[in-house]
Design a protein around this motif. Structure first.
Motif, PDB file in Angstrom:
ATOM      1  N   TYR A 169     128.944  42.102 154.689  1.00 57.42           N
ATOM      2  CA  TYR A 169     128.627  43.302 153.913  1.00 57.42           C
ATOM      3  C   TYR A 169     129.608  44.436 154.194  1.00 57.42           C
ATOM      4  CZ  TYR A 169     124.204  41.601 152.007  1.00 57.42           C
ATOM      5  OH  TYR A 169     123.256  40.911 151.299  1.00 57.42           O
ATOM      6  N   GLN A 220     125.775  51.766 144.856  1.00 61.05           N
ATOM      7  CA  GLN A 220     124.868  50.643 144.625  1.00 61.05           C
ATOM      8  C   GLN A 220     124.879  49.664 145.795  1.00 61.05           C
ATOM      9  OE1 GLN A 220     126.400  49.167 140.897  1.00 61.05           O
ATOM     10  NE2 GLN A 220     125.172  50.599 139.662  1.00 61.05           N
ATOM     11  N   ALA A 262     122.996  50.904 148.835  1.00 61.91           N
ATOM     12  CA  ALA A 262     121.549  50.703 148.672  1.00 61.91           C
ATOM     13  C   ALA A 262     121.171  49.252 148.941  1.00 61.91           C
ATOM     14  CB  ALA A 262     121.130  51.113 147.262  1.00 61.91           C
ATOM     15  N   GLU A 263     122.009  48.312 148.493  1.00 60.56           N
ATOM     16  CA  GLU A 263     121.728  46.891 148.729  1.00 60.56           C
ATOM     17  C   GLU A 263     121.816  46.561 150.219  1.00 60.56           C
ATOM     18  OE1 GLU A 263     123.539  42.472 147.576  1.00 60.56           O
ATOM     19  OE2 GLU A 263     124.045  44.204 146.339  1.00 60.56           O
ATOM     20  N   ILE A 312     121.176  48.565 152.743  1.00 54.92           N
ATOM     21  CA  ILE A 312     119.978  49.094 153.401  1.00 54.92           C
ATOM     22  C   ILE A 312     118.779  48.202 153.099  1.00 54.92           C
ATOM     23  CG2 ILE A 312     118.445  51.071 153.611  1.00 54.92           C
ATOM     24  CD1 ILE A 312     121.344  51.416 154.689  1.00 54.92           C
ATOM     25  N   LYS A 313     118.681  47.765 151.842  1.00 57.85           N
ATOM     26  CA  LYS A 313     117.569  46.908 151.434  1.00 57.85           C
ATOM     27  C   LYS A 313     117.567  45.607 152.222  1.00 57.85           C
ATOM     28  CE  LYS A 313     115.813  44.401 147.399  1.00 57.85           C
ATOM     29  NZ  LYS A 313     116.051  44.091 145.955  1.00 57.85           N
ATOM     30  N   ASN A 314     118.745  45.027 152.435  1.00 56.74           N
ATOM     31  CA  ASN A 314     118.862  43.744 153.141  1.00 56.74           C
ATOM     32  C   ASN A 314     118.981  43.914 154.653  1.00 56.74           C
ATOM     33  OD1 ASN A 314     118.747  42.184 150.777  1.00 56.74           O
ATOM     34  ND2 ASN A 314     120.937  42.472 150.405  1.00 56.74           N
ATOM     35  N   GLU A 315     118.882  45.167 155.108  1.00 55.79           N
ATOM     36  CA  GLU A 315     118.896  45.483 156.540  1.00 55.79           C
ATOM     37  C   GLU A 315     120.196  45.085 157.233  1.00 55.79           C
ATOM     38  OE1 GLU A 315     115.385  43.791 158.235  1.00 55.79           O
ATOM     39  OE2 GLU A 315     114.041  45.204 157.248  1.00 55.79           O
ATOM     40  N   TYR A 317     121.054  58.785 156.441  1.00 56.55           N
ATOM     41  CA  TYR A 317     120.790  57.438 156.965  1.00 56.55           C
ATOM     42  C   TYR A 317     121.360  57.297 158.369  1.00 56.55           C
ATOM     43  CZ  TYR A 317     122.925  52.933 158.043  1.00 56.55           C
ATOM     44  OH  TYR A 317     123.411  51.845 158.696  1.00 56.55           O
TER      45      TYR A 317
END
Length: 502
Positions: free
Chosen positions: A364, A382, A385-386, A388-391, A421
């Motif tokens: 990532y 974008q 955000a992905e 953070i969503k997937n940690e 963040y």
């Protein structure tokens, strides 16, 4: 064998069958067996684990007894070794050939030797360059009906290791006179023995040319020769041999070793266009090299930052059914990102989970860094955000350059989101990002936010650089319309100064 079984001294061997050449003729002097002046180049009972007690006793007897007393010592030992014990002792007696001969003769009086025992003796004699008694043993094996191809394989190897390639080939020539078939396995065994030696592939090629019209060769025959050219780095010969292989035996999925050898030769010769060309031709015939080649090739292309050749390599690898692992995916994604191939990197990110490789922080962060570097503002927002969503959290350094880029590209909201963040998750050192944030807000003349964030940073003992404070002072003094605004900066400056002294 008469010379080994009955006579402790090696005798001159008889002539070869009529019309055949003696491979020992015109050879270098035979090294005489010597138990006490020979370097220990082979394993012995002293450095081999799990030696049976009987074998260890016999090995001690052979190595500690003077040669002239070995026969009587063995007879007095009252030991009756099993067939397995005889084999064990022979395997550990390569450093003591004359003692091994006497032991073999003694053991043969107690029990008839097996074919494997005879093969061990032939190998022991050959590895010690005792070629005359070796041939005595070969003839005796023929008389006793235990001679077979493995015996000649040992003979080939011993001659080649001694640098006597011509005599190895002559040994092949006389095989039929010993009632052993000269088949493709024999050919491949000799090719392998020759190619194992340094810079002898040309000699192997000469033998290959000599026999290819007499014996039906297989894929292994060509693979052995190709591996020889690979070891010597001869790309032209490798391509020629490969072309002949395709003409003679056609394409086969079983010939992975041949495909590997050709492509590795071209790769090491830096002939990358040829590598890709041959890969595409192989793919057309549903034939592929192995994972080892793909791994090595990808490593070379990554180190050379060569995405142009790595992309078709990757496509052929995936088409072959081989599943890249996470390390290979990260290497390829990193290469694509370094070359600005962001769309291709996203494609690999999407497909890797279907191949059982799950992206990690490195995956990532390489893509995130590439988006920031190429000022892809919307995609950066974008993808953040992905992540953070997937940690999978961005690194502190990536956050810093992202904040700087986003302010420069008129997206302060995402920059502030990344800063929040970082503060909330304690992602790492905040100093660089903090200074990027202050400078970015300052450029936008958002001075009240500058003061607020600066105060919070000092509360958290985050370092604000002197260069940053200088830029803030310039803007505050230039833009302030009242003395109160300047006074607020001066108060901030004094607090910063006191913080620096701490």
């Amino acid at each position: 064998m008469e010379a080994v079984s009955k006579n402790p001294r090696p005798t001159k061997i008889a002539k070869y069958p009529s019309k055949s050449k003696n491979p020992n003729r015109n050879s270098s002097p035979i090294r005489k067996p010597n138990n006490h002046n020979q370097s220990n180049q082979f394993p012995s009972h002293l450095d081999t684990p799990n030696v049976s007690s009987t074998a260890r006793t016999l090995c001690n007897l052979l190595t500690r007894t003077s040669p002239q007393d070995i026969d009587s010592a063995l007879s007095s030992s009252k030991i009756h070794p099993s067939e397995e014990c005889v084999h064990e002792v022979l395997k550990l007696s390569y450093n003591y050939p004359s003692s091994a001969i006497k032991f073999f003769r003694w053991a043969g009086r107690l029990r008839k030797h097996s074919a494997h025992g005879w093969n061990l003796m032939v190998d022991l004699l050959g590895r010690n360059q005792l070629f005359e008694p070796m041939w005595d043993a070969v003839r005796t094996m023929k008389q006793e009906g235990v001679l077979s191809l493995p015996t000649f394989v040992s003979v080939f190897q011993s001659y080649c290791m001694a640098g006597r390639i011509n005599e190895a080939v002559m040994s092949f020539d006389v095989m039929d006179r010993y009632d052993v078939e000269k088949n493709v396995v024999a050919v491949n065994s000799l090719l392998s023995a020759i190619c194992r030696e340094e810079n002898q592939t040309s000699a192997a090629s000469e033998f290959f040319e000599k026999v290819k019209g007499k014996v039906e060769l297989d894929g292994d025959s060509f693979a052995i020769l190709l591996e020889g050219w690979e070891k010597e780095g001869n790309a032209a010969k490798a391509m020629s041999t490969f072309g002949e292989m395709v003409i003679r035996i056609g394409w086969s999925q079983d010939n992975v070793a041949a495909y590997d050898a050709l492509l590795m030769t071209l790769l090491r010769a830096l002939q990358f266009n040829e590598v890709v060309t041959f890969l595409k031709v192989m793919k057309e015939h549903d034939c592929y090299p192995g994972l080892k080649f793909f791994t090595n090739a990808l490593d070379v292309f990554v180190k050379r930052n060569d995405a142009a050749h790595a992309i078709p390599l990757w496509d052929v690898m995936v088409a072959s059914g081989l599943l890249p692992n996470l390390i290979m995916y990260n290497a390829m994604i990193g290469l694509l990102c370094n070359n600005g191939e962001i769309d291709h990197a996203f494609r690999l990110l999407d497909e890797m989970v279907f191949h059982g490789a799950f992206p990690d922080s490195l995956t990532y962060n390489m893509i995130f860094e590439c988006l920031v570097k190429n000022k892809k503002v919307r995609e950066t927002e974008q993808f953040f955000a992905e992540m953070i969503k997937n940690e999978w959290l961005p690194t502190a350094s990536n956050c810093a350059v992202a904040i700087e880029m986003l302010f420069n590209c008129d997206d302060p909201d995402t920059a502030l989101e990344i800063w929040s963040y970082m503060v909330d998750t304690h992602v790492g050192a905040l100093d660089v990002s903090a200074n990027m944030l202050l400078i970015g807000l300052c450029k936008l003349k958002r001075l009240s936010e500058v003061r607020r964030f600066a105060e919070e940073m000092l509360d958290k003992s985050i370092i604000i650089y002197e260069s940053t404070m200088t830029k803030l002072k310039e803007v505050f003094y230039k833009e302030s319309r009242s003395s109160s605004t300047r006074d607020k900066f001066d108060t901030l400056y004094r607090r910063w100064k006191a913080h620096v002294k701490l």
